[in-house]
Design a protein around this motif. Structure first.
Motif, PDB file in Angstrom:
ATOM      1  N   SER A  63      -1.456  -6.881   3.361  1.00  0.00           N
ATOM      2  CA  SER A  63      -0.759  -6.241   2.234  1.00  0.00           C
ATOM      3  C   SER A  63       0.763  -6.322   2.354  1.00  0.00           C
ATOM      4  O   SER A  63       1.478  -5.755   1.529  1.00  0.00           O
ATOM      5  N   GLN A  69       0.830  -1.212   0.000  1.00  0.00           N
ATOM      6  CA  GLN A  69       0.000   0.000   0.000  1.00  0.00           C
ATOM      7  C   GLN A  69       0.864   1.263   0.000  1.00  0.00           C
ATOM      8  O   GLN A  69       1.368   1.673   1.028  1.00  0.00           O
ATOM      9  N   GLN A  89       0.470   6.103   1.650  1.00  0.00           N
ATOM     10  CA  GLN A  89      -0.316   6.076   2.885  1.00  0.00           C
ATOM     11  C   GLN A  89       0.278   7.037   3.905  1.00  0.00           C
ATOM     12  O   GLN A  89       1.492   7.096   4.082  1.00  0.00           O
TER      13      GLN A  89
END
Length: 178
Positions: free
Chosen positions: A132, A119, A122
């Protein structure tokens, strides 16, 4: 008189145009963005790895207060750092494909868990999801001279480099081999 009026009009127009288009810039970020890469020689165009990260400052606070043991930490300030591998590598002994990943950590007393995560973009680690994770590795802690600002550097070793993270007197190294 005609020359004076045209000149006055021109100066006034220039003055108002300059003020209307003036750009305001914010002051320096308290945790400025930095980058480390390997190899670090600017003459070498084929990088193996590059990381961009925010550099928080201690400012009288403790490392344990800013990066609590046992909790997922964004590993810097602001957005989670992004680490790009330009070729397939082993990171802490685990195979990682070329690509860009978020770098998160879980500080500990004797070792830190270092996480490469899918991800990107972020803010902090507020929306972290373990599902993830690409890899999790451990890096043993050591001590060094005190650093006010969180820092990441690469140390050349046979067959690769060590990514070394340092803040206060704590150092954590993770081997990156290719």
């Amino acid at each position: 008189m005609k020359k004076f009026s045209i000149l006055t009009l021109f100066v006034a127009a220039l003055f108002f145009t300059t003020n209307a288009n003036a750009q305001k810039f914010s002051g320096m970020d308290n945790s400025p963005l930095d980058m480390a890469s390997f190899p670090s020689d600017y003459k070498i165009s084929e990088k193996v790895v590059r990381i961009t990260y925010g550099r928080p400052q201690l400012k009288g606070r403790s490392l344990s207060e800013l990066a609590p043991a046992g909790e997922v930490w964004r590993t810097g300030a602001n957005e989670a750092p992004e680490i790009t591998f330009y070729k397939d590598v082993t990171f802490g002994g685990k195979e990682v494909k070329a690509g860009t990943y978020a770098l998160l950590t879980i500080p500990g007393e004797k070792e830190w868990t270092v996480i490469l995560h899918n991800q990107l973009n972020q803010w902090g680690s507020y929306f972290y999801k373990e599902a993830s994770d690409v890899v999790r590795v451990t890096g043993a802690t050591s001590t060094g001279e005190s650093l006010e600002a969180f820092s990441i550097a690469f140390k050349d070793v046979d067959g690769g480099a060590h990514m070394v993270m340092g803040w206060d007197t704590t150092r954590v190294a993770v081997p990156v081999m290719w």
